[in-house]
Design an enzyme around this catalytic site. Structure first.
Site, PDB file in Angstrom:
ATOM      1  N   ASN A 192      -0.122  -0.346   7.038  1.00 29.99           N
ATOM      2  CA  ASN A 192       0.745  -0.288   8.214  1.00 29.99           C
ATOM      3  C   ASN A 192       0.181   0.718   9.219  1.00 29.99           C
ATOM      4  OD1 ASN A 192       3.210  -0.938   9.587  1.00 29.99           O
ATOM      5  ND2 ASN A 192       4.061   1.015   8.944  1.00 29.99           N
ATOM      6  N   ASP A 251      -4.046   2.692   2.761  1.00 28.05           N
ATOM      7  CA  ASP A 251      -2.637   2.742   3.107  1.00 28.05           C
ATOM      8  C   ASP A 251      -1.835   1.845   2.149  1.00 28.05           C
ATOM      9  OD1 ASP A 251      -0.900   3.811   5.620  1.00 28.05           O
ATOM     10  OD2 ASP A 251      -0.268   1.757   5.187  1.00 28.05           O
ATOM     11  N   TRP A 252      -0.878   1.048   2.650  1.00 23.06           N
ATOM     12  CA  TRP A 252      -0.111   0.170   1.770  1.00 23.06           C
ATOM     13  C   TRP A 252      -0.985  -0.871   1.087  1.00 23.06           C
ATOM     14  CZ3 TRP A 252       4.358   0.851  -0.426  1.00 23.06           C
ATOM     15  CH2 TRP A 252       5.293   1.694   0.157  1.00 23.06           C
ATOM     16  N   GLU A 303      -7.829   7.003   2.090  1.00 28.01           N
ATOM     17  CA  GLU A 303      -6.461   7.261   2.550  1.00 28.01           C
ATOM     18  C   GLU A 303      -5.489   6.359   1.788  1.00 28.01           C
ATOM     19  OE1 GLU A 303      -4.951   9.517   5.182  1.00 28.01           O
ATOM     20  OE2 GLU A 303      -6.576  10.469   4.110  1.00 28.01           O
ATOM     21  N   HIS A 308      -6.137   9.366   9.543  1.00 24.60           N
ATOM     22  CA  HIS A 308      -5.741   8.339   8.582  1.00 24.60           C
ATOM     23  C   HIS A 308      -6.562   7.060   8.718  1.00 24.60           C
ATOM     24  CE1 HIS A 308      -3.147   6.346   5.756  1.00 24.60           C
ATOM     25  NE2 HIS A 308      -2.674   5.487   6.646  1.00 24.60           N
TER      26      HIS A 308
END
Length: 319
Positions: free
Chosen positions: A63, A128-129, A152, A298
């Site tokens: 995201n 991330d996700w 990340e 990020h």
């Protein structure tokens, strides 16, 4: 309403590792060089990049991005491997579905897509996700995945998060996100995740207008940005939401016992893998190689696409 950027952090937690700092790259190109394919999964259309032939390398975004995040890294891989980069359901060019259980439904769609693509001996590249979804897929389908590259990513010892207080400088931001009305205002109406969090994530400068135009293309209205709010509300804090907390806990416990090859890219200060966590992971994970890229936030794929692509391609030749 008090806000903090998700990328706000304390001063650098540790000096640079002994790994060399790779040279800084100019701003990443904005063009998406690939035409996406579409497959109907669980009744909904999912878009994905599928380029090259050979051992599959699957790139999973989080995201508020899409497969576009990987546009300048895939070319380093697709000449020798089959590069697959899906858009998660409700994101990118995949169908905009009103999800009631964001993580579970996203996992069901993504995992079914990868099953139907019949990947074998595959390498995951996760962020991330996409990392939670990727660890989950590898954990439940060990016959399909043989190596994982991460950056990340949601990993121990940070995940799952025991409390809001454990978030440190991110506490206020996540509390705002989870406050009814305040989260909608910040993410859906003010477009904070794209026009602030993503655009200004790098200590090296803002993303270009051309790059931001593509990231924003998928979410032209406030209502379209509901998925961008739903995802951070799935972050497991203090055991809630329970289903996601259980998945993340299982992922973390499983990861600590794995022996397959792993490659970690990290930056300073980063966001969810700051320097201190990167150092911890070096001592916690088996068969792990690491590359420290330098200053970054990020979305390090936007800062260091060629460095990531080159190192990833070299690692793939050995694993």
């Amino acid at each position: 309403m008090k806000r903090r950027s998700f990328l706000t952090s304390a001063a650098a937690l540790a000096a640079a590792t002994s790994l060399p700092v790779l040279p800084t790259l100019a701003a990443a190109g904005a063009e998406m060089p690939y035409t996406k394919k579409v497959k109907t999964i669980l009744g909904h259309k999912m878009a994905y990049v599928d380029e090259g032939q050979g051992r599959p390398v699957v790139f999973l975004h989080g995201n508020p991005t899409s497969s576009y995040l990987w546009r300048n890294i895939i070319p380093h891989v697709s000449k020798t491997h089959r590069a697959i980069a899906p858009d998660l359901i409700g994101m990118g060019d995949s169908e905009k579905v009103a999800l009631t259980d964001t993580y579970a439904e996203s996992a069901a769609h993504l995992h079914q897509l990868l099953d139907e693509l019949d990947i074998r001996d595959a390498v995951l590249v996760i962020h991330d996700w996409g990392s939670a979804l990727g660890w989950h897929y590898a954990r439940t389908r060990p016959d399909r995945i043989s190596a994982i590259c991460f950056m990340e990513a949601m990993a121990p010892p940070f995940m799952p998060i025991p409390s809001y207080e454990a978030l440190g400088p991110f506490e206020d931001f996540l509390r705002t996100i989870n406050t009814p009305g305040a989260g909608e205002q910040l993410i859906m109406k003010e477009n904070y995740f794209l026009d602030n969090f993503l655009k200004h994530s790098s200590p090296k400068g803002a993303l270009s207008e051309a790059v931001m135009a593509e990231y924003n293309r998928y979410y032209p209205t406030s209502a379209d940005r509901k998925i961008l709010l739903d995802w951070p509300r799935e972050i497991p804090i203090g055991g809630a939401p329970a289903d996601v907390a259980a998945v993340v806990q299982a992922n973390s416990e499983w990861l600590l016992g794995t022996t397959f090859p792993k490659l970690m890219f990290h930056v300073d200060p980063g966001a969810i893998i700051p320097m201190q966590m990167a150092e911890a992971l070096k001592g916690m994970l088996t068969n792990l190689e690491t590359v420290y890229l330098g200053a970054g936030g990020h979305f390090l794929q936007e800062d260091y696409p060629d460095e990531i692509g080159t190192a990833l391609a070299e690692w793939l030749r050995r694993v």
